[in-house]
Design a protein around this motif. Structure first.
Motif, mmCIF file in Angstrom:
data_model
loop_
_atom_site.group_PDB
_atom_site.id
_atom_site.type_symbol
_atom_site.label_atom_id
_atom_site.label_comp_id
_atom_site.label_asym_id
_atom_site.label_seq_id
_atom_site.Cartn_x
_atom_site.Cartn_y
_atom_site.Cartn_z
ATOM 1 N N UNK A 167 -28.278 11.219 -50.839
ATOM 2 C CA UNK A 167 -27.401 12.126 -51.584
ATOM 3 C C UNK A 167 -28.248 13.242 -52.177
ATOM 4 N N UNK A 168 -27.919 14.500 -51.859
ATOM 5 C CA UNK A 168 -28.699 15.632 -52.317
ATOM 6 C C UNK A 168 -27.858 16.538 -53.218
ATOM 7 N N UNK A 169 -28.145 16.552 -54.534
ATOM 8 C CA UNK A 169 -27.436 17.458 -55.435
ATOM 9 C C UNK A 169 -28.194 18.777 -55.589
ATOM 10 N N UNK A 170 -27.452 19.868 -55.627
ATOM 11 C CA UNK A 170 -28.027 21.199 -55.738
ATOM 12 C C UNK A 170 -27.204 22.036 -56.710
ATOM 13 N N UNK A 171 -27.851 23.046 -57.275
ATOM 14 C CA UNK A 171 -27.129 24.108 -57.985
ATOM 15 C C UNK A 171 -27.232 25.349 -57.121
ATOM 16 N N UNK A 172 -26.091 25.938 -56.761
ATOM 17 C CA UNK A 172 -26.056 27.059 -55.840
ATOM 18 C C UNK A 172 -25.593 28.337 -56.530
#
Length: 207
Positions: A115-120
């Protein structure tokens, strides 16, 4: 000149990859899957999977990806690579931005996880026509600005505080809905995809 055994193509010799056979067999049995069930889920024949588990044939990378998903692990772990000790805390100062085709990514989770969380940060007009289709799930939450999310033939406009959760095999497009752009939190479950290669186009570079 000797002829390779039937069914064994070039690039599938045992010395090209670590011996994953025992690990494949162990994981399948741990998941309580029969050879036939695991093979069907991976799109292989039972005889082919049996050859992989006995070391008579080496898996290709797509096979490893498919088997890793079925067994709930990663390709690195299948190959016997020891993952580094992971810090569960990601400090804001360590979120080095990555830019790809106009979007800016701030990795908000640990590397090497499923699971990869990012802020875009998505500027207006950047990648708005790019249709994406890939295995996994996606979840996003709008922080600022308005987001236009196209899922199949349906178009949704999300305001700050709105979120969406969808199967990423559904053809989808993500774009800012207004000239001010948009910022969002984004989580995906695509395995083996670091932020700079996030199936969102090439040309990624760090700032």
């Amino acid at each position: 000149m000797s002829t390779p055994p039937a069914g064994e193509a070039a690039g599938e010799h045992p010395d090209e990859l670590p011996d994953v056979a025992p690990r494949l067999r162990e994981l399948r049995r741990h998941r309580r899957l029969t050879l036939e069930t695991a093979a069907a889920r991976a799109g292989l024949s039972p005889a082919h999977l049996s050859r992989l588990e006995t070391g008579r044939r080496q898996p290709s990378l797509p096979m490893l990806l498919s088997l890793a998903r079925i067994y709930g692990t990663t390709v690195s772990e299948l190959l016997g690579e020891m993952p580094p000790e992971r810090d569960p805390i990601v400090r804001a100062g360590r979120m080095e931005p990555v830019e790809a085709d106009g979007w800016t990514y701030h990795q908000a989770g640990g590397p090497g996880r499923a699971m990869q969380p990012l802020r875009l940060q998505v500027p207006y007009g950047a990648q708005g026509d790019l249709v994406r289709v890939h295995p996994g799930e996606e979840w996003l939450y709008v922080l600022e600005g308005r987001l236009r999310l196209t899922l199949g033939d349906a178009v949704h406009v999300l305001d700050p505080g709105d979120s969406a959760h969808f199967d990423s095999l559904t053809p989808h497009r993500i774009a800012a809905a207004g000239p001010e752009g948009t910022e969002l939190l984004f989580v995906h479950t695509l395995l083996q995809s670091p932020a700079a290669e996030l199936c969102l186009g090439g040309g990624a570079h760090r700032r």
